[in-house]
Write a protein that holds these residues in place. Structure first.
Motif, PDB file in Angstrom:
ATOM      1  N   TRP A 205       0.860  -1.191   0.000  1.00  0.00           N
ATOM      2  CA  TRP A 205       0.000   0.000   0.000  1.00  0.00           C
ATOM      3  C   TRP A 205       0.893   1.237   0.000  1.00  0.00           C
ATOM      4  O   TRP A 205       1.828   1.347   0.806  1.00  0.00           O
ATOM      5  N   TYR A 207       0.435   4.519   0.777  1.00  0.00           N
ATOM      6  CA  TYR A 207       0.142   5.745   1.522  1.00  0.00           C
ATOM      7  C   TYR A 207       0.496   5.666   3.008  1.00  0.00           C
ATOM      8  O   TYR A 207      -0.070   6.406   3.821  1.00  0.00           O
ATOM      9  N   HIS A 327      -1.754  -0.517 -10.545  1.00  0.00           N
ATOM     10  CA  HIS A 327      -1.750  -0.692  -9.085  1.00  0.00           C
ATOM     11  C   HIS A 327      -2.996  -0.110  -8.415  1.00  0.00           C
ATOM     12  O   HIS A 327      -2.993   0.227  -7.234  1.00  0.00           O
ATOM     13  N   ARG A 328      -4.093  -0.001  -9.171  1.00  0.00           N
ATOM     14  CA  ARG A 328      -5.272   0.686  -8.648  1.00  0.00           C
ATOM     15  C   ARG A 328      -5.880   0.002  -7.434  1.00  0.00           C
ATOM     16  O   ARG A 328      -6.456   0.662  -6.559  1.00  0.00           O
ATOM     17  N   ARG A 331      -3.961   1.633  -4.764  1.00  0.00           N
ATOM     18  CA  ARG A 331      -3.989   3.110  -4.790  1.00  0.00           C
ATOM     19  C   ARG A 331      -5.370   3.679  -4.464  1.00  0.00           C
ATOM     20  O   ARG A 331      -5.479   4.811  -3.985  1.00  0.00           O
TER      21      ARG A 331
END
Length: 355
Positions: A205, A207, A327-328, A331
């Motif tokens: 991930w 973020y 990579h949605r 994301r």
């Protein structure tokens, strides 16, 4: 039926020969292998159970109830290493094992137990291991999950799968956690452990730095947990979150175990540390994109399974590198959403602790 007693009818209390488990050596798979230990201990309460382990996974054995000892022996993944196999066989021969459960389906995994003369060597046919495995099991491909393929080897041949398997357990004494926390110079405040690494870029991930900043703004401490490969990720998270973020990454897996045991909640990709945190009983949030929670989430259950709200046609692809949709699947999971779920998990944990 209580999952801790569902194997009682399979007990043979007169057998006291030690058992060796040859597990998968990836961290998450090694943790899940504790389910096999628990099934064996229910079936044969008087038979000691040992685990073959690598140097990396060895600290986990110290926290696994029901395991007598770990046999630490590093074998290279990429070659046969005949001399190392012979050396391991000599060590196993000295232990007088009556049974070996060979969980990996590779030819190489069964060599040392065979050379050691262990009389019962249980495993699936795998890579046509005729002469190496002498207690054959068939039908591996029909079993739905990885844990089913492993734990069924601890049952009598032909026994049906139970409704539930015993969950893996890792138990760390509270005094050891307290000593570790003091040695690390960590406060006693509420801490969130972040595990930003994984085997394969597609499961990471992106973020974590923003999530760390948001968690700090809520008055929480943040610890980044992982191995040497996560040093760069940890540096980015520390830079985003400031001095209340601690980089606890390093080479010693014991440090990661203790961090997960001490944390109030863990946020992790689909990785070995997710399985460690769940087995410890720490409320754990697992972030899933390319992999299926049904197949790969811990048996212990997660405090939250985090996935994107929009299901993509390529999910789950099980690939280590994204080849579609940029990579949605990862994301599209926002930092704000993850932090909101973490706050709920923390509230629920505090509520349970106070009752």
């Amino acid at each position: 039926m209580n999952q801790d007693s569902q194997f009682i009818g399979m007990q043979d209390g007169d057998d006291s020969r030690p058992i060796l488990i040859v597990p998968y050596m990836w961290i998450g798979d090694f943790v899940r292998g504790h389910t096999v230990v628990r099934v064996l201990r229910e079936r044969w309460p008087n038979r000691p159970v040992d685990l073959l382990t690598t140097s990396l996974c060895a600290p986990l054995v110290d926290y696994m109830p029901g395991v007598r000892r770990g046999i630490v022996w590093d074998l290279p993944r990429s070659r046969l290493a005949v001399a190392r196999q012979i050396g391991l066989a000599g060590l196993l021969r000295e232990r007088n094992y009556g049974t070996a459960l060979v969980l990996p389906r590779t030819w190489k995994a069964a060599i040392a137990p065979t050379l050691a003369g262990i009389p019962e060597r249980v495993g699936f046919v795998g890579e046509l291991r005729f002469g190496l495995i002498n207690q054959w099991r068939w039908g591996e491909r029909k079993l739905p999950r990885f844990i089913d393929k492993n734990a069924v080897l601890a049952l009598p041949d032909g026994a049906p799968l139970p409704p539930e398997w015993p969950v893996p357990q890792l138990r760390v004494p509270p005094e050891e956690i307290a000593r570790w926390r003091q040695a690390q110079g960590l406060s006693l405040g509420t801490a969130v452990a972040l595990a930003p690494g994984s085997m394969g870029a597609s499961k990471r991930w992106p973020y974590y730095p923003e999530a760390a900043r948001r968690l700090i703004e809520q008055g929480l401490d943040v610890w980044v947990v992982g191995g040497p490969a996560e040093k760069a990720l940890a540096a980015a998270i520390v830079a985003a979150g400031g001095p209340r973020v601690r980089d606890l990454t390093g080479t010693d897996l014991r440090n990661g175990v203790l961090a997960m045991a001490a944390a109030s909640v863990a946020i992790s990709n689909d990785s070995g540390l997710m399985h460690i945190a769940a087995a410890l009983g720490t409320p754990t949030m697992g972030i899933f994109g390319p992999t299926s929670p049904y197949l790969w989430a811990p048996l212990n259950g997660l405090a939250a399974t985090v996935q994107s709200a929009t299901r993509l046609s390529c999910q789950p692809c099980q690939r280590t590198v994204c080849r579609m949709n940029d990579h949605r699947c990862m994301r599209d999971i926002s930092a704000a959403e993850v932090v909101k779920i973490a706050q709920r998990v923390l509230r629920e944990a505090v509520s349970r602790a106070s009752t």
